[in-house]
Every structure is written in C-alpha cells, then in structure tokens.
Motif scaffolding. Structure first.
Motif, PDB file in Angstrom:
ATOM      1  N   ILE A  63       0.835  -1.200   0.000  1.00  0.00           N
ATOM      2  CA  ILE A  63       0.000   0.000   0.000  1.00  0.00           C
ATOM      3  C   ILE A  63       0.869   1.249   0.000  1.00  0.00           C
ATOM      4  N   ALA A  64       1.891   1.255   0.834  1.00  0.00           N
ATOM      5  CA  ALA A  64       2.760   2.427   0.936  1.00  0.00           C
ATOM      6  C   ALA A  64       3.543   2.648  -0.355  1.00  0.00           C
ATOM      7  N   HIS A  65       3.911   1.556  -1.041  1.00  0.00           N
ATOM      8  CA  HIS A  65       4.703   1.686  -2.253  1.00  0.00           C
ATOM      9  C   HIS A  65       3.922   2.398  -3.346  1.00  0.00           C
ATOM     10  N   GLY A  66       2.634   2.247  -3.337  1.00  0.00           N
ATOM     11  CA  GLY A  66       1.826   2.877  -4.374  1.00  0.00           C
ATOM     12  C   GLY A  66       1.132   4.135  -3.909  1.00  0.00           C
ATOM     13  N   ASN A  67       1.382   4.588  -2.688  1.00  0.00           N
ATOM     14  CA  ASN A  67       0.666   5.754  -2.188  1.00  0.00           C
ATOM     15  C   ASN A  67       1.570   6.497  -1.208  1.00  0.00           C
ATOM     16  N   SER A  68       2.073   7.630  -1.648  1.00  0.00           N
ATOM     17  CA  SER A  68       3.027   8.355  -0.809  1.00  0.00           C
ATOM     18  C   SER A  68       2.375   9.060   0.368  1.00  0.00           C
ATOM     19  N   PHE A  69       1.044   9.021   0.431  1.00  0.00           N
ATOM     20  CA  PHE A  69       0.376   9.581   1.599  1.00  0.00           C
ATOM     21  C   PHE A  69       0.447   8.617   2.779  1.00  0.00           C
ATOM     22  N   ILE A  70       0.999   7.426   2.569  1.00  0.00           N
ATOM     23  CA  ILE A  70       1.244   6.459   3.638  1.00  0.00           C
ATOM     24  C   ILE A  70       2.717   6.100   3.573  1.00  0.00           C
ATOM     25  N   GLN A  71       3.435   6.353   4.670  1.00  0.00           N
ATOM     26  CA  GLN A  71       4.871   6.147   4.651  1.00  0.00           C
ATOM     27  C   GLN A  71       5.304   5.358   5.881  1.00  0.00           C
ATOM     28  N   PRO A  72       6.409   4.588   5.778  1.00  0.00           N
ATOM     29  CA  PRO A  72       6.935   3.893   6.963  1.00  0.00           C
ATOM     30  C   PRO A  72       7.372   4.893   8.027  1.00  0.00           C
ATOM     31  N   VAL A  73       7.192   4.523   9.265  1.00  0.00           N
ATOM     32  CA  VAL A  73       7.679   5.351  10.370  1.00  0.00           C
ATOM     33  C   VAL A  73       9.181   5.135  10.484  1.00  0.00           C
ATOM     34  N   PRO A  74       9.971   6.211  10.418  1.00  0.00           N
ATOM     35  CA  PRO A  74      11.438   6.041  10.501  1.00  0.00           C
ATOM     36  C   PRO A  74      11.848   5.304  11.771  1.00  0.00           C
ATOM     37  N   GLY A  75      12.725   4.318  11.622  1.00  0.00           N
ATOM     38  CA  GLY A  75      13.217   3.562  12.762  1.00  0.00           C
ATOM     39  C   GLY A  75      12.315   2.428  13.198  1.00  0.00           C
ATOM     40  N   SER A  76      11.208   2.220  12.488  1.00  0.00           N
ATOM     41  CA  SER A  76      10.279   1.142  12.851  1.00  0.00           C
ATOM     42  C   SER A  76      10.257   0.088  11.748  1.00  0.00           C
ATOM     43  N   ASP A  77      10.074  -1.166  12.149  1.00  0.00           N
ATOM     44  CA  ASP A  77      10.074  -2.256  11.178  1.00  0.00           C
ATOM     45  C   ASP A  77       8.735  -2.428  10.468  1.00  0.00           C
ATOM     46  N   GLU A  78       7.632  -2.167  11.184  1.00  0.00           N
ATOM     47  CA  GLU A  78       6.337  -2.462  10.586  1.00  0.00           C
ATOM     48  C   GLU A  78       5.258  -1.423  10.881  1.00  0.00           C
ATOM     49  N   SER A  79       5.645  -0.236  11.307  1.00  0.00           N
ATOM     50  CA  SER A  79       4.679   0.823  11.571  1.00  0.00           C
ATOM     51  C   SER A  79       4.663   1.811  10.413  1.00  0.00           C
ATOM     52  N   TYR A  80       3.458   2.244  10.059  1.00  0.00           N
ATOM     53  CA  TYR A  80       3.264   3.197   8.965  1.00  0.00           C
ATOM     54  C   TYR A  80       2.394   4.337   9.456  1.00  0.00           C
ATOM     55  N   THR A  81       2.561   5.504   8.824  1.00  0.00           N
ATOM     56  CA  THR A  81       1.784   6.667   9.236  1.00  0.00           C
ATOM     57  C   THR A  81       1.287   7.423   8.019  1.00  0.00           C
ATOM     58  N   TYR A  82       0.212   8.169   8.210  1.00  0.00           N
ATOM     59  CA  TYR A  82      -0.371   8.952   7.135  1.00  0.00           C
ATOM     60  C   TYR A  82       0.224  10.357   7.126  1.00  0.00           C
ATOM     61  N   GLN A  83       0.347  10.923   5.935  1.00  0.00           N
ATOM     62  CA  GLN A  83       0.719  12.327   5.837  1.00  0.00           C
ATOM     63  C   GLN A  83      -0.340  13.156   6.565  1.00  0.00           C
TER      64      GLN A  83
END
Length: 829
Positions: free
Chosen positions: A242-262
């Motif tokens: 999902i994140a790869h195709g949508n830059s409004f969702i990005q990985p949380v820096p320093g986290s292995d599996e957490s993502y955040t919305y712009q």
C-alpha cells in the motif's frame, strides 16, 4: 521548474523505461511538460494521455516507432495487458523507443529485473517533494516571505507535497499573521479536502478506500492493529504494498512495521469517516483503545477511550498501571492533563475519583484532591468484588503528595514514608518501577525534609530524583530537582555547590532542554547572591522568581523568597518593611508546626526586631515559637537578651555541628565575639571573629558579618588586620565594573566601616540630589533647581545618608564615588 528534477528526467530517458510514480498532486505531468519544452529539438517526443475513453492502450504503445514516448496514465490503473505490451516493447525495439510512464501506481512489469539489468530509471514521490530551498523559492514566487521556522512548520504539515504547498500559498495570500495561518491550514477543509476527495480517496479501489477510512483514526498503523480495525487479514507485506503505491502512507522512521499517514491526508480521512459513518468512528476508537491497552500502550489506549467517550475505561487504564503519576510529572504530563480536562465530575467509581484527585493536585488544589480521595475510598470500601491493588496504592501515594504540600511537615513525612513502604511491598509488580512514580515520591520526600532542615536527607532525595530524571530523559523534572538541590545546598551554606547545581538547571533551559529556567533554580541563585552580598543580582533574581511558573514546590519557594526579600530589605536599612514581609510570610506559610523553614521566618523576624533596637519584642517572638529550642533561635534570643539586659540563655554546643547550617555556625561565633567585646575581652573576641571568618571564607558567606553587632563590625575596618587577612570579605565587583562591598545590617549610620557598605539602590530623585550634592549645591539651591520644597530635599538627603551609611554630605559623596554611584571625579578620569 526545479532543475534537479529536470536532470533526473534527462538522465532517465537514456534508458528504455523511466517510471515517474507518485500520487496525485506531485507534479508528474508538469515536470515532463517542462522537460519537453527545454528539450525541444534534441529528441522526437510523443505523448499519450490515457483516460477512460482512450482506445486500446497497447495499440497506442506499438504505434510509436522512435524517440521518446511519454505515457500519462492519469488516474487509471495500468492493466496487465498494457504491462505485457510495455514489457514486449522494451525488449523488442533495441532502444529505439524510450518510454516515460507517468502513473499513480507501479505498472505490472518485472521492475526488479529491470533494476538488475539497468534498463529502468525511477522517479518517485520522495524525489518530487519540495526541499526547504525549493519551498522557500516557491513561496517567494507567490510573494510570500516566510520566516525559516514558519516554513519548517509548513513543510512538516504538507510533507513537501507540491499540491499541498500550492494550496497553502493560496491560503496564506493576504494574511497578516502567516504563522497563525499556517497553524490553521488543514487537510479537511477547502481546496485541499476537495482535491483529496476527488483525486485521491475516490480514485482508490473500494477495498483500499475502506482500509484507509478505518485505519486513519490511529497515528501509526501496524499489521495487528490494522487487522483489529478492518476485520481483514493484514501483514507487513500488505502495508508495504500500500505504501509503495501511495506516498500519503509512509513507513515510520526507525520502525520495522509501523506506517503513518501524511498529516493533511490523515486530517481529511478522519473528518470524512466521521461525516460518512459517525457511529463507526466511535466503534473504531473503542477497538483501538482495547488493542492498545492489551499491548501495554496505555497512553494511546487512554486517548482513544476518551475519544470514544469511554471515560470509565480511560480512568481505569490510568490507574491500573499507576500511570496517574504521569499527570503530575514526566514527559506526558501536559498531554494527559489536557485529555482529562473534561473528565465528568459525576462519573462514578474509585478510578474516576482518583483521576479527579490527581488533576486537582496538578492544579495545586489540595482541598479538592483530598475530597476526591475520600470519595475514592468510599467507592473502594463499598466494592464487594476483589478489587485491584492499584487504586489502593494510588490513594496512598496521592495522600502523601497532598500532605507534602501542607504546612505540617511531621504529618507530611509520615504520609510519604507510608507511601514508600506501600510501594516497596508491591515492588514485584512491574508498574512500581515507573520513573514517574519514583520522581513523584523523591520530590515529595525532598520537599518535606528540606522544610524540616534535614539537609543531608533532603539532598539524598533530590539526588535520587536527578538520577531518575536523567535516565528517563525528563528534562523538566531534572531541572526542578537540580534547582531544589541547589536551594538545599544554599540553605545549608554550601554556596559553591549550590551555584554549580543552579547553573546546571539554568543551562538546561538555555539549551532548549526545557521550556524555561525553573523557579527553584532562580530562588537558589537569589539566596546565594544575598548571602554573598551581591545585592543587585539578588534583587533581579527575586523579581524573576516571582514571575516564574509555579510548581509543586511553590509553598516552599514562596517562604524562601520571603526570607530573601526580608534580608535584602534589612540589609538596606528598611527594617520595618522587612518585618512586615516576614510576618506576612509566616501567616501564609503557617508557623504553628515545627521545622527549619518556618522557624527561619520567625528567627529572621526576631533579627529584624533586634536591628530596630526592640530586643524584648524579639525575645517574645522567639519564646512563643514552636522552634524556640533550635540553635538559630537560641542565638538570636541570646543576642536580644544581652541588649535588653536580661539573663541570656545557654549557648548550645550543637551550634558548631556539621548538620547545622553554615550561617548558624558563623552566627554562633559572632555572638560569642560580641559578648567578649562587650565585657572588654578583645582578645577572645578577636579569636571568635577569626573562627567565624575562617568558617565563612570557603563559601564567601558575607551576610552574617553585615548583620553582626556593631562592636564586631568595628573590628572589620578597611585598614584593619582582619580585613587584610580576609580580602574575600570585600564584595565582588559590580557587573558594570564598579567597586562594591558587602552590606551593612541597617544599624545606625557610622557603625559599619566603609568597606562593609553595600551599594543600596537609590531612587531617581535621590540620584539627582546626590549629583547636586557632588556639585556642592546648598539645600536651597537644590530645591530651586528641582522645583521642590526645601523639606523634600532634606528628606532625600537623609535617605541618601542612611542608605550610604554616612553621617555627613561630603562623606556620602565620597562613598558614592567609591561605589560607582557617581561618575568618576575629574582628577581620576
């Protein structure tokens, strides 16, 4: 256009395939149009803009035989057939056609193989976002001159999203306060919301749209949490896709599996789901609260429970793990205080009452806290089930905090020791190790022990708080503990160590480690300056301390400030004002109970009465005080009794003990020196004074000598042997470079030698009169020049003589020159 992006395109088209992949609003089409205009004549460039009405995309691809083909997919998803044609064309045309694909999602081609073969260039959203320099230039082109701090906030709000920055520029146009406009710029209103709805959310497949709406209520999305919120399978690979195709969702820096919305997109989604399905929103927050609670993330659980209007659950989460301490101390104090501000007063249950009691303490409302703790106790007593131990422990700890803020130090100490024992008994429970609880208890214990005058134990408690705060990274608490340690050291007489601790606390504020210099550190510095005879600095610090933000040590600090103010007033001869200050402080602090701090107010009041030649009143004040047997009390009682001609009390041997404040030890020798001089034993008087000087010298403690009996002060003449051997007794230079010495005690003019005179601040009128005195004008001439009466001038002159400890006008002028209160004489210029 941004040159770095044009260069990326120019480099990319040298390869068979260039993929420009980013969500809507990232300027993909504009970039290629700009590049085409700048590349005219170098290549044959063809465009294909796909939409729902376009003919078969595969046929369009194969119709181009040479040059650069730009395929703008718009909001269309590239089909598998299109991907196959694209793959075949790349491998079959021997590089004659170079394709630039503008898309919101990656095409179904084996990009991993292209990367290995070096046949693809990729330009993604991370490349297209605006850098700080580019955002500055964009705002300049829009006639907006933003401060660097405001621009940084704007970049953080938009994530560098080009469309977001343009919308922000539109909203900032014509605004008088750009900083406020940036704070009010949101993603759930106006043009931004309309754009995100039409170009982003509505363009998503139904399943992904549902995923976005259900997961946007949390700040960070994890696979397990996403499964709970959506009811569908979700793993790390799903979020990566999902994140790869949508830059409004990005990985949380320093986290292995957490993502955040712009942030703008998150605001938009949250408003949209509330609009479309308000009932679902509450349900989602309840699910999130339960999930966070089960996974040990109590703060997040509390936030979502409150949003879901489940106040009882929120209160339970806070009390169960003894997290209530975070309302009073720690990095999350302000956040928790805000979220619990609307806790209903009528919410039943022990947990709710405990939280209300804690919130009351956060506002220094001891009476309300005590009332709520009684309600909590009633709820616990009426609970027939087997309750958790946490509420019982919470009540015990909060009772200790309340007691530490009261006036009865013995009761407060008993409550704190009981709380410590209860916590030790429950030490096997992991929650007991929370740093906030340890900080809270260390602060309570140190506060009470300082008021009792047990300086070693108070410092041990504050030192423990410093260690815990440093380890936990709680800078605000660290600064407070450093300040309170500094005050304890200063009261004990360790002025050098106190200055080091206060400087550390101040440095934390100056480095931005915490919002402002703690009040405790300012009071400690004022105490140090007063004891060292640095009047100007002390007065400035007293003023600053009075304006500082209050803390739970406010009761103690107010009493300490009263002592300092009174000593400054007494040192300047304002004995009546000093006495009034001390009496007011005693009434406010409550001196019906024992302890060092409240007795210090009484002792200083008695010293002030002695300075006013009212020894019997001083004796009465001491004899009716709860701490009349303290060493300091007996010393001032002895001095007053001698002056009144009454029988003096026995001088206790503990006056020289190490646990007694240094000031008291020095006073003991000064009283003995005065008594010896009174009986004509100048030899012993000199020895006692020498002992006092040797004690005070390492810390440069000057104040006791300025408050000593006149007979002692006469031995400290500027040309005398004692002052020659102890040059430190002369006060340090004024910050402006003027010479200054330590102060007198407010005795009658002429009793203190010149080198023991402090530069007492003069009023503006007194300065003016002093200048005319230096010009040798008569009283009548000064009155005529100033357009005032002769009596007014005489009043000013008397005040000047008193403040400068002079008996004649010429002596006052000479002393003013020495102290830098007048410009240097012409012969010295």
């Amino acid at each position: 256009m941004r040159q770095r992006l044009l260069d990326l395109v120019s480099q990319g088209v040298q390869r068979p395939l260039t993929v420009v992949s980013a969500p809507a609003g990232f300027g993909k089409t504009m970039l290629l149009e700009s590049w085409e205009n700048l590349s005219a004549g170098t290549d044959m460039i063809s465009w294909i803009a796909l939409d729902a009405t376009s003919e078969e995309p595969s046929a369009l691809l194969e119709s181009v035989l040479d040059g650069v083909l730009v395929v703008d997919c718009g909001d269309l998803t590239v089909t598998a057939e299109f991907g196959q044609t694209l793959h075949r064309l790349i491998h079959g045309n021997a590089g004659r056609v170079r394709i630039v694909l503008l898309t919101r999602s990656d095409p179904p081609v084996p990009l991993h193989l292209y990367r290995l073969a070096g046949t693809v260039a990729e330009i993604r959203a991370t490349d297209l976002v605006f850098t700080t320099e580019e955002a500055t230039e964009l705002m300049r082109l829009q006639n907006l001159d933003l401060a660097p701090a405001d621009l940084a906030v704007l970049r953080e709000r938009t994530g560098g999203w080009p469309a977001g920055l343009m919308f922000a520029a539109m909203s900032l146009a014509g605004k008088a306060d750009p900083a406020e406009a940036i704070r009010e710029f949101r993603g759930d209103t106006g043009n931004v919301a309309a754009y995100l709805m039409s170009e982003v959310l509505d363009a998503q497949p139904p399943a992904l749209r549902e995923f976005l709406l259900r997961t946007c209520i949390v700040d960070e999305v994890q696979p397990a949490l996403a499964r709970a919120l959506t009811g569908r399978p979700c793993d790390r690979r799903s979020l990566e896709f999902i994140a790869h195709g949508n830059s409004f969702i990005q990985p949380v820096p320093g986290s292995d599996e957490s993502y955040t919305y712009q942030s703008l997109f998150r605001e938009f989604l949250r408003t949209q789901v509330m609009f479309e399905r308000p009932t679902l929103t509450l349900a989602l927050h309840r699910i999130a609260a339960a999930w966070f609670a089960q996974n040990g993330q109590r703060l997040e659980a509390i936030q979502h429970a409150i949003t879901a209007r489940r106040w009882r659950d929120a209160a339970g989460y806070l009390v169960e793990d003894l997290d209530f301490a975070r309302l009073l101390v720690g990095r999350h104090r302000r956040r928790l205080t805000t979220v619990f501000a609307d806790l209903p007063d009528d919410l039943e249950g022990a947990d709710a009452a405990i939280v209300r009691a804690t919130c009351a303490l956060a506002e220094y409302d001891v009476a309300r806290s005590t009332s709520e703790l009684r309600r909590a106790r009633d709820w616990l007593d009426g609970d027939v089930s087997t309750p958790s131990r946490a509420p019982e422990l919470a009540i015990t700890v909060l009772q200790a905090v309340s007691a530490s803020l009261g006036t009865d130090v013995d009761t407060g100490l008993d409550a704190v020791l009981a709380a410590e024992a209860a916590l030790r008994a429950a030490s096997r429970e992991p929650a007991i190790a929370r740093p906030e609880l340890r900080l809270l208890m260390a602060g309570c214990k140190g506060r009470i022990l300082l008021q009792r005058g047990d300086f070693p134990a108070a410092l041990a408690a504050f030192t423990e708080g410093i260690a815990v705060a440093e380890k936990a990274g709680v800078h605000e608490a660290l600064a407070d503990f450093l300040g309170m340690s500094a005050l304890a050291e200063a009261a004990w007489g360790h002025l050098r160590r106190a200055a080091e601790l206060a400087a550390h606390a101040t440095a934390l504020a100056e480095s931005g480690g915490q919002p402002e210099e703690p009040q405790s550190a300012i009071v400690a510095r004022a105490w140090i300056s007063t004891d060292r005879g640095e009047l100007t600095e002390a007065k400035d610090l007293v003023h600053r301390a009075a304006e500082a933000a209050p803390t739970h040590d406010a009761h103690v600090l107010a009493a300490a400030l009263a002592l300092i103010r009174a000593r400054l007033l007494r040192g300047g001869g304002e004995t009546e004002y000093a006495g009034a200050e001390l009496r007011a402080a005693s009434n406010s602090y409550g001196t019906q109970h024992g302890g060092w701090l409240n007795q210090s107010l009484i002792i200083d009041e008695a010293k002030t009465l002695v300075a006013q030649h009212l020894p019997r009143e001083a004796i009465n004040v001491i004899e009716h005080s709860p701490g009349r047997d303290q060493v300091g009390s007996l010393l001032v009682l002895r001095r007053a009794a001698i002056e009144a001609g009454e029988r003096k009390p026995h001088l206790p041997p503990a006056a020289t003990h190490r646990t007694v404040p240094l000031e008291t030890q020095v006073d003991s020798w000064l009283v003995q020196a005065a008594e010896s001089l009174r009986t004509g034993d100048s030899g012993r008087g000199g020895l006692c004074l020498e002992r006092a000087l040797r004690l005070a010298a390492p810390e440069q403690l000057r104040r006791p000598f300025t408050e000593a009996a006149p007979s002692v002060q006469r031995m400290l003449q500027p040309t005398g042997e004692l002052l020659t051997r102890h040059p430190w007794l002369r006060a340090p230079n004024h910050p402006r470079g003027h010479d200054r010495a330590i102060g007198s005690s407010g005795h009658q003019p002429g009793h203190a030698p010149a080198d023991l005179t402090r530069a007492v601040p003069l009023t503006c009128k007194e300065h003016e009169v002093l200048g005319y005195l230096a010009e040798l004008l008569t009283t009548e001439e000064i009155a005529t020049t100033m357009y005032v009466s002769v009596n007014t001038v005489r009043s000013h002159v008397r005040s000047i003589l008193r403040k400068l400890n002079a008996s004649r006008r010429n002596e006052a002028v000479r002393r003013a020159w020495e102290l830098g209160l007048l410009p240097a004489r012409q012969e010295e210029a």
